[in-house]
Design a protein around this motif. Sequence first.
Motif, PDB file in Angstrom:
ATOM      1  N   GLU A 245      -7.898 -10.521  -5.266  1.00 53.35           N
ATOM      2  CA  GLU A 245      -8.910  -9.973  -4.355  1.00 53.35           C
ATOM      3  C   GLU A 245     -10.249  -9.791  -5.067  1.00 53.35           C
ATOM      4  O   GLU A 245     -11.303 -10.082  -4.492  1.00 53.35           O
TER       5      GLU A 245
ATOM      6  N   PRO B 123     -10.626  -3.190   1.318  1.00 57.72           N
ATOM      7  CA  PRO B 123      -9.385  -3.222   0.553  1.00 57.72           C
ATOM      8  C   PRO B 123      -8.335  -2.263   1.093  1.00 57.72           C
ATOM      9  O   PRO B 123      -8.631  -1.383   1.905  1.00 57.72           O
TER      10      PRO B 123
ATOM     11  N   TYR C 261      -7.449  -3.000  -5.443  1.00 61.56           N
ATOM     12  CA  TYR C 261      -7.689  -4.436  -5.358  1.00 61.56           C
ATOM     13  C   TYR C 261      -6.719  -5.154  -6.283  1.00 61.56           C
ATOM     14  O   TYR C 261      -6.473  -4.707  -7.397  1.00 61.56           O
TER      15      TYR C 261
END
Length: 72
Positions: A50, A36, A46
């Motif tokens: 995601e 990330p 995130y």
Amino acid sequence: MNNTKKQMLEALKEAGLPATYITLLKFEKAGVIRSPNKNANGNRIYTDDEIAENVKAIKIYKHKYVLSKKKK
């Protein structure tokens, strides 16, 4: 919205998947999920998308892993 590692791990746990920081790093290293972005403090962040993508990717990976073990 930006979520933290804690929210990522909670989503994995809710999905019945391994939910430890070490396991998360192993999935990243194995290429199952992408590393990330990080904020200015170096904390992992995130997006909601995601998190959803990571949960899906890990589910697929785990399913394939279980199937490959059954074939042996």
